[in-house]
Motif scaffolding. Structure first.
Motif, PDB file in Angstrom:
ATOM      1  N   ASP A   1       0.728  -1.287  -0.118  1.00 38.71           N
ATOM      2  CA  ASP A   1       0.079  -0.410   0.122  1.00 38.71           C
ATOM      3  C   ASP A   1       0.829   1.032  -0.225  1.00 38.71           C
ATOM      4  O   ASP A   1       0.106   2.373  -0.152  1.00 38.71           O
ATOM      5  N   GLU A   2       2.028   1.038   0.394  1.00 40.66           N
ATOM      6  CA  GLU A   2       2.863   2.454   0.388  1.00 40.66           C
ATOM      7  C   GLU A   2       3.783   2.463  -1.113  1.00 40.66           C
ATOM      8  O   GLU A   2       4.369   3.148  -1.181  1.00 40.66           O
ATOM      9  N   TRP A   3       3.693   1.198  -1.915  1.00 41.85           N
ATOM     10  CA  TRP A   3       4.088   1.904  -3.376  1.00 41.85           C
ATOM     11  C   TRP A   3       3.806   2.803  -4.110  1.00 41.85           C
ATOM     12  O   TRP A   3       2.284   3.010  -4.058  1.00 41.85           O
ATOM     13  N   PRO A   4       4.891   3.779  -4.875  1.00 36.94           N
ATOM     14  CA  PRO A   4       3.866   4.432  -5.516  1.00 36.94           C
ATOM     15  C   PRO A   4       3.038   4.111  -6.895  1.00 36.94           C
ATOM     16  O   PRO A   4       2.456   5.417  -7.201  1.00 36.94           O
ATOM     17  N   PHE A   5       2.815   3.381  -6.787  1.00 34.71           N
ATOM     18  CA  PHE A   5       2.347   2.738  -8.385  1.00 34.71           C
ATOM     19  C   PHE A   5       2.416   1.307  -7.806  1.00 34.71           C
ATOM     20  O   PHE A   5       2.661   0.230  -7.464  1.00 34.71           O
ATOM     21  N   ALA A   6       1.524   0.295  -8.348  1.00 29.28           N
ATOM     22  CA  ALA A   6       0.955  -0.661  -8.549  1.00 29.28           C
ATOM     23  C   ALA A   6       1.932  -1.499  -9.625  1.00 29.28           C
ATOM     24  O   ALA A   6       1.943  -1.506 -10.537  1.00 29.28           O
ATOM     25  N   PRO A   7       1.662  -3.039  -9.433  1.00 28.89           N
ATOM     26  CA  PRO A   7       2.425  -3.750 -10.836  1.00 28.89           C
ATOM     27  C   PRO A   7       2.000  -3.908 -11.859  1.00 28.89           C
ATOM     28  O   PRO A   7       0.372  -4.014 -11.472  1.00 28.89           O
ATOM     29  N   ARG A   8       3.020  -4.056 -12.678  1.00 28.41           N
ATOM     30  CA  ARG A   8       1.891  -4.557 -13.791  1.00 28.41           C
ATOM     31  C   ARG A   8       2.204  -5.324 -14.931  1.00 28.41           C
ATOM     32  O   ARG A   8       3.539  -5.805 -14.375  1.00 28.41           O
ATOM     33  N   PHE A   9       1.192  -5.893 -15.553  1.00 23.25           N
ATOM     34  CA  PHE A   9       2.137  -7.228 -16.590  1.00 23.25           C
ATOM     35  C   PHE A   9       1.908  -6.506 -17.806  1.00 23.25           C
ATOM     36  O   PHE A   9       1.079  -6.353 -18.415  1.00 23.25           O
ATOM     37  N   ASP A  10       2.736  -7.046 -18.459  1.00 22.12           N
ATOM     38  CA  ASP A  10       3.513  -7.357 -20.050  1.00 22.12           C
ATOM     39  C   ASP A  10       3.935  -8.125 -20.580  1.00 22.12           C
ATOM     40  O   ASP A  10       5.011  -8.924 -20.174  1.00 22.12           O
ATOM     41  N   PRO A  11       2.706  -8.272 -21.482  1.00 20.92           N
ATOM     42  CA  PRO A  11       3.208 -10.237 -22.159  1.00 20.92           C
ATOM     43  C   PRO A  11       4.111 -10.256 -23.262  1.00 20.92           C
ATOM     44  O   PRO A  11       4.585 -10.766 -23.277  1.00 20.92           O
ATOM     45  N   ALA A  12       4.761  -8.534 -23.493  1.00 13.38           N
ATOM     46  CA  ALA A  12       5.695  -8.881 -24.562  1.00 13.38           C
ATOM     47  C   ALA A  12       7.231  -8.322 -23.873  1.00 13.38           C
ATOM     48  O   ALA A  12       7.964  -9.373 -24.292  1.00 13.38           O
ATOM     49  N   ARG A  13       6.977  -8.219 -22.301  1.00 11.88           N
ATOM     50  CA  ARG A  13       8.344  -8.489 -21.458  1.00 11.88           C
ATOM     51  C   ARG A  13       7.817  -7.997 -20.313  1.00 11.88           C
ATOM     52  O   ARG A  13       7.018  -7.426 -19.760  1.00 11.88           O
ATOM     53  N   ARG A  14       9.140  -8.114 -19.360  1.00 12.48           N
ATOM     54  CA  ARG A  14       9.240  -8.267 -18.315  1.00 12.48           C
ATOM     55  C   ARG A  14       8.823  -7.002 -18.003  1.00 12.48           C
ATOM     56  O   ARG A  14       9.965  -5.920 -18.754  1.00 12.48           O
ATOM     57  N   TRP A  15       7.942  -6.578 -16.649  1.00 11.72           N
ATOM     58  CA  TRP A  15       7.840  -5.167 -16.541  1.00 11.72           C
ATOM     59  C   TRP A  15       8.829  -4.694 -15.110  1.00 11.72           C
ATOM     60  O   TRP A  15       8.693  -5.647 -13.974  1.00 11.72           O
ATOM     61  N   TYR A  16       9.107  -3.836 -14.859  1.00 16.96           N
ATOM     62  CA  TYR A  16       9.885  -3.746 -14.052  1.00 16.96           C
ATOM     63  C   TYR A  16       9.905  -1.539 -13.582  1.00 16.96           C
ATOM     64  O   TYR A  16       9.205  -0.684 -14.382  1.00 16.96           O
ATOM     65  N   GLY A  17       9.988  -1.096 -12.269  1.00 20.98           N
ATOM     66  CA  GLY A  17       9.717   0.224 -11.818  1.00 20.98           C
ATOM     67  C   GLY A  17       9.974   0.527 -11.014  1.00 20.98           C
ATOM     68  O   GLY A  17      10.008  -0.319  -9.780  1.00 20.98           O
ATOM     69  N   ARG A  18      10.588   1.412 -10.774  1.00 19.58           N
ATOM     70  CA  ARG A  18      11.376   1.732  -9.801  1.00 19.58           C
ATOM     71  C   ARG A  18      10.756   2.551  -8.796  1.00 19.58           C
ATOM     72  O   ARG A  18      10.311   3.745  -8.656  1.00 19.58           O
ATOM     73  N   LEU A  19      10.944   1.729  -7.338  1.00 15.27           N
ATOM     74  CA  LEU A  19      10.341   2.539  -6.182  1.00 15.27           C
ATOM     75  C   LEU A  19      10.568   3.666  -5.198  1.00 15.27           C
ATOM     76  O   LEU A  19       9.731   4.171  -5.301  1.00 15.27           O
ATOM     77  N   ALA A  20      11.636   3.445  -5.332  1.00 14.25           N
ATOM     78  CA  ALA A  20      12.766   4.196  -4.321  1.00 14.25           C
ATOM     79  C   ALA A  20      14.152   4.857  -4.573  1.00 14.25           C
ATOM     80  O   ALA A  20      14.851   3.387  -4.724  1.00 14.25           O
ATOM     81  N   ALA A  21      14.537   5.656  -3.716  1.00 20.35           N
ATOM     82  CA  ALA A  21      16.088   5.555  -4.838  1.00 20.35           C
ATOM     83  C   ALA A  21      16.650   6.533  -3.006  1.00 20.35           C
ATOM     84  O   ALA A  21      16.319   7.077  -2.523  1.00 20.35           O
ATOM     85  N   ALA A  22      17.702   5.873  -2.948  1.00 18.79           N
ATOM     86  CA  ALA A  22      18.900   6.327  -1.481  1.00 18.79           C
ATOM     87  C   ALA A  22      19.992   6.798  -1.878  1.00 18.79           C
ATOM     88  O   ALA A  22      20.257   6.264  -2.913  1.00 18.79           O
ATOM     89  N   PRO A  23      20.844   7.430  -1.412  1.00 21.30           N
ATOM     90  CA  PRO A  23      22.342   7.593  -1.395  1.00 21.30           C
ATOM     91  C   PRO A  23      22.965   6.718  -1.516  1.00 21.30           C
ATOM     92  O   PRO A  23      24.094   6.231  -2.907  1.00 21.30           O
ATOM     93  N   ASP A  24      22.309   5.870  -1.113  1.00 22.64           N
ATOM     94  CA  ASP A  24      23.044   3.960  -0.755  1.00 22.64           C
ATOM     95  C   ASP A  24      22.650   3.250  -1.827  1.00 22.64           C
ATOM     96  O   ASP A  24      23.373   1.578  -1.584  1.00 22.64           O
ATOM     97  N   HIS A  25      20.884   3.258  -1.779  1.00 23.03           N
ATOM     98  CA  HIS A  25      20.823   1.440  -2.629  1.00 23.03           C
ATOM     99  C   HIS A  25      19.531   2.550  -3.474  1.00 23.03           C
ATOM    100  O   HIS A  25      18.970   3.910  -3.292  1.00 23.03           O
ATOM    101  N   GLU A  26      19.157   1.758  -4.434  1.00 22.07           N
ATOM    102  CA  GLU A  26      17.752   1.869  -4.532  1.00 22.07           C
ATOM    103  C   GLU A  26      16.688   0.202  -4.906  1.00 22.07           C
ATOM    104  O   GLU A  26      16.889  -0.724  -4.783  1.00 22.07           O
TER     105      GLU A  26
END
Length: 155
Positions: free
Chosen positions: A25-50
């Motif tokens: 519920d804290e994610w900025p967007f919901a997962p999506r599914f794409d039959p053509a290719r894997r889907w991905y989205g960046r949830l967060a970024a910080a100085p030492d990780h993403e």
């Protein structure tokens, strides 16, 4: 717990992945599914990780790859994935089910595939943030570099 206030030690990337996985519920967007290719989205970024959210329909997977010098971890939010690593010149498989995960070092080579019949969702954390990924080919028991992709240019 608010994910905005979550702080991870570089050696605790799996705990951070699990924290994010536990709070959809804290994610900025919901997962999506794409039959053509894997889907991905960046949830967060910080100085030492993403933190990345990835989805996998049955049959979708990656090539053998590393993470360009970044350490990482992933956890399975739903579904089931197979991770393959190279050992003794052969691919060795390990299955990860919902709630399971894996942390890995900076020069770890693997491939991940959804070999099941249900869609899968995973959370991945990389530290430091990804700058490049190297894709490999396994031929006659040896790894060779196929390509190198760069963050910001190729994804």
């Amino acid at each position: 717990m608010s994910l905005v206030n979550t702080v991870a030690r570089p050696t605790d990337l799996l705990a951070l992945a699990r924290d994010y996985a536990a709070e959809p519920d804290e994610w900025p967007f919901a997962p999506r599914f794409d039959p053509a290719r894997r889907w991905y989205g960046r949830l967060a970024a910080a100085p030492d990780h993403e933190v990345w959210l990835l989805t996998w329909l049955p049959g979708q997977g990656t090539d053998l790859h590393d993470h360009g010098g970044s350490a990482g971890a992933f956890t399975v939010v739903s579904g089931e994935l197979v991770e393959q690593t190279v050992s003794g010149g052969e691919l060795v498989s390990r299955v990860y089910r919902e709630g399971q995960g894996h942390r890995f070092g900076a020069h770890f080579v693997h491939r991940i595939v959804n070999a099941g019949t249900r869609p899968a969702v995973t959370v991945h954390v990389y530290g430091p943030a990804l700058t490049a990924m190297t894709r490999y080919r396994l031929h006659d028991g040896r790894l060779s570099v196929e390509s190198i992709t760069k963050a910001g240019a190729d994804w």
